[in-house]
Design a protein around this motif. Structure first.
Motif, PDB file in Angstrom:
ATOM      1  N   PRO A  60       0.835  -0.446   0.347  1.00 20.64           N
ATOM      2  CA  PRO A  60      -0.524  -1.053   0.201  1.00 20.64           C
ATOM      3  C   PRO A  60      -0.699  -2.314   0.856  1.00 20.64           C
ATOM      4  O   PRO A  60       0.437  -3.209   0.508  1.00 20.64           O
ATOM      5  N   ARG A  87       1.949   1.368   6.229  1.00 25.02           N
ATOM      6  CA  ARG A  87       1.414   2.579   6.110  1.00 25.02           C
ATOM      7  C   ARG A  87       2.425   3.677   6.078  1.00 25.02           C
ATOM      8  O   ARG A  87       2.415   4.454   5.027  1.00 25.02           O
ATOM      9  N   GLU A  88       3.278   3.687   7.255  1.00 18.84           N
ATOM     10  CA  GLU A  88       4.595   4.493   6.858  1.00 18.84           C
ATOM     11  C   GLU A  88       5.372   4.519   5.890  1.00 18.84           C
ATOM     12  O   GLU A  88       5.881   5.474   5.329  1.00 18.84           O
ATOM     13  N   GLU A 129       0.809  -0.602  10.390  1.00 18.80           N
ATOM     14  CA  GLU A 129       1.162   0.864  10.615  1.00 18.80           C
ATOM     15  C   GLU A 129       2.502   1.079  10.011  1.00 18.80           C
ATOM     16  O   GLU A 129       2.867   1.953   9.307  1.00 18.80           O
ATOM     17  N   TRP A 138      -9.226   1.315  11.173  1.00  9.11           N
ATOM     18  CA  TRP A 138      -8.587   0.465  10.260  1.00  9.11           C
ATOM     19  C   TRP A 138      -9.668   0.174   9.008  1.00  9.11           C
ATOM     20  O   TRP A 138      -9.566  -0.322   7.772  1.00  9.11           O
ATOM     21  N   GLN A 191     -10.184  -0.253   4.900  1.00 10.03           N
ATOM     22  CA  GLN A 191      -8.899  -0.732   4.194  1.00 10.03           C
ATOM     23  C   GLN A 191      -9.392  -2.168   3.376  1.00 10.03           C
ATOM     24  O   GLN A 191     -10.457  -2.892   3.923  1.00 10.03           O
ATOM     25  N   LYS A 247       4.142   3.668   2.877  1.00 10.83           N
ATOM     26  CA  LYS A 247       3.419   3.734   1.847  1.00 10.83           C
ATOM     27  C   LYS A 247       3.234   2.511   0.973  1.00 10.83           C
ATOM     28  O   LYS A 247       3.101   2.518  -0.428  1.00 10.83           O
TER      29      LYS A 247
END
Length: 125
Positions: A81, A76-77, A73, A97, A100, A79
């Motif tokens: 990968p 992801r926040e 998380e 998820w 992914q 950005k």
């Protein structure tokens, strides 16, 4: 191995020391700069928030008895990968998820490269 990875900083979150060493070697062979390894969720979160810029991450789903999703998380926040690695494959991930990039253990160097390329949106150059 490929110029696409030259100098890319890749976080490794893995609590099994032999697997972590293998991943570090694979990443170095690809031209990446391994960051970590983090052996706990707390260490991984600290490396994400305080460890400088990251280009990607390899996340063992179960780290020291805890699931790695708080790190996912945080990535992801930001950005960044990432690729999950698990003995259960993508089918072992919670629905949110799935989709992914995921490595199924045991993995090969080619599988690591391909999963990172997919996660990072890189063409094979």
């Amino acid at each position: 191995m490929t110029q696409a990875f030259a100098g890319r900083r890749v976080l490794v979150v893995e609590d099994e020391s032999l697997v972590a060493m293998l991943l570090e070697t694979i990443l170095e062979d690809m031209g990446c700069v391994p960051v970590g390894p983090a052996a706990t969720v707390e260490e991984g979160l600290q490396m994400v928030t305080e460890g400088g810029a990251l280009d990607a991450a390899l996340l063992d789903v179960n780290v020291a008895g805890r699931q790695v999703f708080p790190i996912a998380e945080a990535l992801r926040e930001r950005k960044v990968p990432f690729v999950f690695s698990t003995g259960y494959g993508e089918g072992g991930l919670p629905d949110e998820w799935r989709g992914q990039p995921t490595l199924q253990k045991p993995f090969t160097e080619a599988a690591v490269r391909d999963a990172l390329m997919k996660a990072m949106g890189l063409a094979d150059v």
